[in-house]
Design an enzyme around this catalytic site. Structure first.
Site, PDB file in Angstrom:
ATOM      1  N   TYR A 417       4.426   1.216 -11.022  1.00 28.23           N
ATOM      2  CA  TYR A 417       5.880   1.203 -10.830  1.00 28.23           C
ATOM      3  C   TYR A 417       6.397   2.451 -10.124  1.00 28.23           C
ATOM      4  O   TYR A 417       5.651   3.405  -9.892  1.00 28.23           O
ATOM      5  CB  TYR A 417       6.635   0.918 -12.114  1.00 28.23           C
ATOM      6  CG  TYR A 417       6.446   1.778 -13.347  1.00 28.23           C
ATOM      7  CD1 TYR A 417       5.943   3.067 -13.320  1.00 28.23           C
ATOM      8  CD2 TYR A 417       6.817   1.248 -14.590  1.00 28.23           C
ATOM      9  CE1 TYR A 417       5.817   3.823 -14.473  1.00 28.23           C
ATOM     10  CE2 TYR A 417       6.689   1.992 -15.749  1.00 28.23           C
ATOM     11  CZ  TYR A 417       6.186   3.279 -15.686  1.00 28.23           C
ATOM     12  OH  TYR A 417       6.068   4.015 -16.829  1.00 28.23           O
ATOM     13  N   GLU A 418       7.675   2.400  -9.745  1.00 32.36           N
ATOM     14  CA  GLU A 418       8.313   3.421  -8.900  1.00 32.36           C
ATOM     15  C   GLU A 418       7.581   3.610  -7.568  1.00 32.36           C
ATOM     16  O   GLU A 418       7.465   4.709  -7.047  1.00 32.36           O
ATOM     17  CB  GLU A 418       8.417   4.759  -9.638  1.00 32.36           C
ATOM     18  CG  GLU A 418       9.380   4.754 -10.802  1.00 32.36           C
ATOM     19  CD  GLU A 418      10.820   4.466 -10.388  1.00 32.36           C
ATOM     20  OE1 GLU A 418      11.151   4.651  -9.205  1.00 32.36           O
ATOM     21  OE2 GLU A 418      11.595   4.047 -11.247  1.00 32.36           O
ATOM     22  N   GLY A 419       7.098   2.506  -7.015  1.00 24.39           N
ATOM     23  CA  GLY A 419       6.336   2.558  -5.772  1.00 24.39           C
ATOM     24  C   GLY A 419       4.866   2.725  -6.088  1.00 24.39           C
ATOM     25  O   GLY A 419       4.452   3.767  -6.611  1.00 24.39           O
TER      26      GLY A 419
END
Length: 563
Positions: A417-419
């Site tokens: 997550y978050e890229g």
């Protein structure tokens, strides 16, 4: 498992890497925050880690209920002011450096990573509203978010739009009174619903009528669970519903929600920043969030290492504790070295965030360069250290009661997550290598060579990075991307190794002068030496992969690869 905050280590890294003395914070305040946050995390968050995993957040009839004890711990967090440390003073924050808030978040996350996602996401909402909101929005929302009375979320992902944010379909239709009618569905929304706070402030990406296709047509909207009535009190239920929560590998105490907006046609939101300015606002939310996700690797690394060391000291095999076995020593030293290296990297980035806020252009370039390294390397470290923690425990590591398995399950989301970490690597070679015409990378390599000093694998790694970066300048895009992950790993290890080398030098100086705790200083030097002698050469071995190009990746077409 109990959690002991590593206060001496945190203090040492703040002094030697962040150089927190230059940020104008009194030493007594630093000590009070480190000791207070550590005690709070160990006393309030850590005891809930097990029930958070075994019971987890529960969904029923559109509402999420947290496990027993979480609401009381959240109230204690709010009353203690732990969420307000680096908040702007004009809105009730304490105005302290981001690096200190980073230490507090580390302690909370080591104690209970899943729970700590709630304040972590709230920080993103605070940053976006502070940077892009109107004066009225800041006045209405920031004091309550900074105090923790309310919490915040980031609503980016949709079923058909994961990393491809530009494919989102959520709409925002103007109502003529400054509000917009929001309609759409978002998935993977962390703490999208819960029973901890009086309101939840959703920051939602949506598309306005006639907006351009792709990311250029996206706007950001402020959509509270309870919207203001005519008198300005937030009492009106907005048309916001949690349709379900995901059943996940780990972080069970973090409700990952499917959120519906406007099912009944009565969901109102307000624009944050200019129309079609959503991507800029989104990155305001995500940049520091990516550092905080990298920090999750340190959180679990610290927790897993403490548990593994305790088990190795107590477990008797072959007539003595297994901590005396060479292979167990290898694993424990690796766990310590990886965790301390990642901590140094992320604290260094946090210190540069503070300097960038003060207008330091070089610090801004440095934190931009370090962010993909910190996010990807930090989370990879967390996964490796958690896996080693299971191995040190042996068969008991595969049994849930020891907690080693929970560490392994909880941290596995962090590289995603978050890229994803692959996106971080693509960002590095696609955007960050060219910062300031390549001057940002050159400055980082100069610092690495300065801290490395003389001969050894670290200067050679710096040379290999310089050669790979030069190769990538002229390589086709696919070849650059094929080598992006090995290059990111090389740069992260080199940076972490240089920061540990600096710490080792200072530790040796203090030890010789009879200053500080001799046991801590000896351990710091030994762990740094292990990192430099064993982990840096591993990274040096990735130089060939960084410049190999993409041909071998596409030697098979899609059908052949799937056969």
């Amino acid at each position: 498992m109990t959690y002991t905050p590593p206060i001496a280590e945190q203090r040492f890294v703040l002094e030697t890497i962040v150089v927190i003395g230059d940020l104008g914070v009194d030493s007594d305040i630093i000590d009070a925050i480190l000791e207070g946050a550590g005690a709070f995390a160990a006393g309030e968050f850590a005891p809930l880690n097990r029930i958070g995993d075994t019971v987890g957040a529960k969904w029923a009839d559109g509402k999420v209920t947290m496990p027993e004890g979480f609401a009381a711990a959240w109230r204690a967090y709010v009353e203690g002011g732990w969420g307000s440390l680096d908040g702007p003073e004009e809105f009730g924050g304490q105005g302290l450096p981001f690096c200190l808030a980073t230490v507090v978040l580390e302690n909370l996350g080591s104690a209970n990573m899943a729970f700590t996602l709630c304040p972590m996401l709230t920080v993103g909402a605070i940053e976006a509203i502070h940077a892009h909101g109107t004066d009225d929005q800041r006045a209405a929302y920031l004091p309550r978010l900074i105090s923790g009375e309310w919490t915040g979320t980031m609503n980016l992902t949709e079923p058909q739009a994961g990393s491809d944010v530009g494919a989102l379909r959520t709409t925002a239709m103007p109502n003529g009174d400054g509000s917009y009618s929001i309609a759409g569905t978002k998935i993977f929304i962390t703490f999208g619903d819960h029973d901890l706070a009086g309101n939840i402030v959703h920051l939602v990406l949506a598309r306005t009528p006639g907006a351009p296709a792709g990311t250029r047509g996206i706007s950001l909207f402020l959509v509270p669970k309870f919207r203001p009535d005519e008198g300005g009190a937030f009492t009106v239920p907005n048309d916001v519903r949690c349709l379900s929560i995901e059943h996940k590998l780990g972080i069970h105490a973090s409700p990952t929600c499917v959120m519906s907006y406007g099912d009944a046609g009565d969901c109102k939101g307000w624009l944050i920043g200019p129309e079609t300015g959503g991507i800029r606002a989104m990155f305001t939310m995500m940049n520091n969030a990516r550092l905080n996700v990298g920090l999750q690797g340190v959180q679990i690394g610290e927790r897993a290492t403490q548990a593994a060391v305790a088990h190795a000291r107590d477990r008797i095999q072959g007539g003595g504790p297994i901590i005396e076995h060479p292979d167990v020593r290898r694993m424990l030293m690796r766990m310590k070295a990886l965790t301390q290296g990642a901590r140094a990297l992320i604290y260094a980035a946090a210190g540069n965030v503070d300097r960038a806020k003060r207008g330091d252009a070089d610090a801004k370039a440095r934190v931009d360069l370090l962010t993909p390294l910190a996010k990807a390397y930090g989370t990879d470290v967390g996964c490796e250290v958690a896996s080693l923690g299971v191995q040190v425990h042996g068969g008991m590591g595969f049994v849930e009661e020891t907690g080693a398995a929970q560490n392994y399950r909880d941290i596995r989301i962090a590289p995603i997550y978050e890229g994803t970490n692959g996106i971080q690597a693509a960002d590095l070679v696609g955007r960050k290598l060219g910062l300031e015409g390549g001057a940002a990378v050159a400055a980082l390599l100069a610092d690495i060579r300065r801290d490395a000093g003389g001969e050894g694998p670290l200067p050679r790694l710096a040379d290999a990075i310089e050669a790979a970066v030069a190769w990538m300048r002229d390589a086709p895009p696919q070849d650059r991307l094929a080598g992006s992950y090995p290059l990111l790993d090389m740069m992260a290890v080199a940076t972490s190794g240089a920061l540990l080398a600096r710490q080792a030098r200072i530790a040796a100086e203090r030890l010789a002068a009879g200053e500080g705790d001799p046991a801590f200083l000896k351990a710091k030097g030994a762990v740094a030496r292990y990192y430099l002698d064993q982990l840096v050469p591993e990274a040096l071995g990735k130089a060939a992969a960084a410049t190999a190009g993409a041909a071998s990746l596409y030697a098979l077409d899609a059908a052949e690869l799937a056969a």
